[in-house]
Design a protein around this motif. Structure first.
Motif, PDB file in Angstrom:
ATOM      1  N   TRP A  66      -0.769  -5.045 -13.606  1.00 35.47           N
ATOM      2  CA  TRP A  66      -1.182  -4.525 -11.765  1.00 35.47           C
ATOM      3  C   TRP A  66      -1.884  -4.821 -11.133  1.00 35.47           C
ATOM      4  CZ3 TRP A  66       3.637  -1.086 -10.944  1.00 35.47           C
ATOM      5  CH2 TRP A  66       5.059  -1.425 -11.888  1.00 35.47           C
ATOM      6  N   ARG A  67      -1.315  -4.989 -10.487  1.00 29.76           N
ATOM      7  CA  ARG A  67      -2.515  -4.602  -9.537  1.00 29.76           C
ATOM      8  C   ARG A  67      -2.779  -4.112  -7.832  1.00 29.76           C
ATOM      9  NH1 ARG A  67      -5.610 -10.348  -9.825  1.00 29.76           N
ATOM     10  NH2 ARG A  67      -7.189  -9.031  -8.541  1.00 29.76           N
ATOM     11  N   THR A  68      -3.716  -3.483  -7.756  1.00 31.91           N
ATOM     12  CA  THR A  68      -3.850  -1.879  -6.121  1.00 31.91           C
ATOM     13  C   THR A  68      -3.461  -3.488  -5.577  1.00 31.91           C
ATOM     14  OG1 THR A  68      -6.145  -2.950  -6.331  1.00 31.91           O
ATOM     15  CG2 THR A  68      -4.935  -1.047  -7.434  1.00 31.91           C
ATOM     16  N   TRP A  69      -3.396  -2.277  -4.178  1.00 34.02           N
ATOM     17  CA  TRP A  69      -3.134  -3.753  -2.851  1.00 34.02           C
ATOM     18  C   TRP A  69      -4.144  -4.369  -2.217  1.00 34.02           C
ATOM     19  CZ3 TRP A  69      -5.689  -1.918   0.751  1.00 34.02           C
ATOM     20  CH2 TRP A  69      -6.250  -1.167   1.407  1.00 34.02           C
ATOM     21  N   ASP A  71      -6.608  -5.609  -4.013  1.00 36.84           N
ATOM     22  CA  ASP A  71      -6.737  -6.365  -5.076  1.00 36.84           C
ATOM     23  C   ASP A  71      -8.406  -6.242  -6.139  1.00 36.84           C
ATOM     24  OD1 ASP A  71      -4.003  -8.232  -5.448  1.00 36.84           O
ATOM     25  OD2 ASP A  71      -4.884  -9.789  -3.708  1.00 36.84           O
ATOM     26  N   GLU A  72      -8.850  -5.078  -5.713  1.00 38.38           N
ATOM     27  CA  GLU A  72     -10.078  -4.831  -6.366  1.00 38.38           C
ATOM     28  C   GLU A  72      -9.753  -3.940  -7.658  1.00 38.38           C
ATOM     29  OE1 GLU A  72     -11.697  -2.352  -3.488  1.00 38.38           O
ATOM     30  OE2 GLU A  72     -11.830  -3.270  -2.196  1.00 38.38           O
ATOM     31  N   THR A  73      -8.539  -3.810  -8.400  1.00 38.61           N
ATOM     32  CA  THR A  73      -8.535  -3.425  -9.517  1.00 38.61           C
ATOM     33  C   THR A  73      -7.330  -3.920 -10.435  1.00 38.61           C
ATOM     34  OG1 THR A  73      -9.544  -1.102  -8.997  1.00 38.61           O
ATOM     35  CG2 THR A  73      -8.406  -1.343 -11.003  1.00 38.61           C
ATOM     36  N   THR A  74      -7.501  -4.231 -11.708  1.00 44.68           N
ATOM     37  CA  THR A  74      -6.010  -4.463 -12.537  1.00 44.68           C
ATOM     38  C   THR A  74      -5.649  -3.749 -13.405  1.00 44.68           C
ATOM     39  OG1 THR A  74      -7.097  -7.104 -12.069  1.00 44.68           O
ATOM     40  CG2 THR A  74      -5.965  -6.731 -14.051  1.00 44.68           C
ATOM     41  N   HIS A  75      -4.880  -3.034 -13.479  1.00 47.86           N
ATOM     42  CA  HIS A  75      -4.340  -2.621 -14.514  1.00 47.86           C
ATOM     43  C   HIS A  75      -3.319  -3.252 -15.635  1.00 47.86           C
ATOM     44  CE1 HIS A  75      -5.919   1.722 -11.888  1.00 47.86           C
ATOM     45  NE2 HIS A  75      -5.233   0.545 -10.678  1.00 47.86           N
ATOM     46  N   ALA A  76      -3.877  -2.694 -16.619  1.00 39.75           N
ATOM     47  CA  ALA A  76      -3.415  -3.243 -17.574  1.00 39.75           C
ATOM     48  C   ALA A  76      -2.183  -1.596 -18.504  1.00 39.75           C
ATOM     49  CB  ALA A  76      -3.632  -4.155 -18.955  1.00 39.75           C
ATOM     50  N   ILE A  77      -0.717  -1.472 -18.273  1.00 34.85           N
ATOM     51  CA  ILE A  77      -0.381  -0.286 -18.579  1.00 34.85           C
ATOM     52  C   ILE A  77       0.835  -0.792 -20.265  1.00 34.85           C
ATOM     53  CG2 ILE A  77       0.920   1.323 -18.077  1.00 34.85           C
ATOM     54  CD1 ILE A  77      -0.458   0.796 -14.829  1.00 34.85           C
TER      55      ILE A  77
END
Length: 270
Positions: A66-69, A71-77
């Motif tokens: 998942w990317r935040t709006w 694009d400063e952070t990437t999440h792997a859930i």
């Protein structure tokens, strides 16, 4: 008289000799760049953290990217939504870049978390991701916090490798033989529920070049795996030039761990 060109004069011969010396000088090849050297894992280069996360996601379909709006952070859930990895892009050396967290349920409070700064060496992060990829180190059951006894058992590989063990008031510490890295445990766990163990490298724990921090309920198997890496693994480091020496920015305590949001980010990509 004789056929052919006239003999060279002294001036002409001197000019030819000067030009030949110039040709040799300009044709001299540039010196080859210094080759990376093999060093203990805790002294290796940080490498490409984004590539490490991408490699983890490519081989583990149970995690969704998942990317935040912004694009400063990437999440792997994880598909269970109880295991989460967060990577903040474009951070400086001593800022927290990674947060790995576990939850008992998708909507419960966080059980434990581990953070790493952006200068953390690639071999250390790679071993950490390998450990998580194998399904280990994701204990989501609420149990007793990691105490001195558990930390001592988890850091046994360091003791076996000759790391120095010292006790200084509230701090219990293991330091590498050359003093370039260490593990520090805060015995006053009750007073610091968010974090009680730090792994560091640098001149000393108050002037680290990178740090990993762990909260009290971090699985001991995960800490043991990190200890094995610090004690025995190696990595590559590019030789430092005169104007690119190692950073020794000051930090007086391990960085605080940011909270990984319980809900999904606003957009996603595979």
């Amino acid at each position: 008289m004789r056929p052919g060109p006239a003999p060279l004069t002294d001036t002409e011969r001197a000019a030819i000799e000067a030009l030949s010396v110039l040709d040799v000088t300009t044709a001299r090849p540039e010196p080859a760049p210094p080759q990376p050297e093999t060093v203990p894992a805790y002294l290796a280069d940080a490498g490409d953290h984004e590539a490490l996360l991408d490699g983890f996601l490519d081989t583990h379909g149970e995690f969704e990217k998942w990317r935040t709006w912004s694009d400063e952070t990437t999440h792997a859930i994880h598909e269970s939504q109880t295991r989460r990895i967060e990577l903040i892009h474009e951070t400086v050396a001593l800022e927290t870049a990674w947060t790995i967290a576990a939850y008992e349920t998708p909507v419960s409070d966080r059980i434990w978390a581990l953070t790493a700064t952006s200068a953390t060496p690639a071999p250390v992060l790679q071993e950490l991701l390998n450990h998580l990829a194998n399904g280990e180190g994701w204990d989501t059951a609420i149990g007793s916090p990691v105490d001195e006894k558990k930390v001592t058992a988890s850091t046994q590989p360091l003791s076996d490798a000759g790391w120095k063990h010292t006790v200084d008031g509230r701090w219990i510490r293991w330091t590498s033989p050359a003093g370039f890295a260490g593990v520090r445990f805060d015995a006053f766990t009750a007073q610091h529920p968010s974090q009680n163990l730090a792994i560091w490298a640098g001149p000393d724990p108050d002037r680290p070049t990178w740090t990993i921090t762990a909260s009290p309920h971090t699985p001991s198997s995960l800490l043991s795996d990190l200890s094995e890496t610090l004690a025995h693994e190696t990595g590559l480091r590019r030789p430092q030039t005169a104007d690119t020496g190692p950073r020794t920015s000051l930090i007086t305590s391990p960085p605080a761990m940011p909270t990984v949001a319980a809900g999904h980010a606003t957009s996603r990509s595979r």
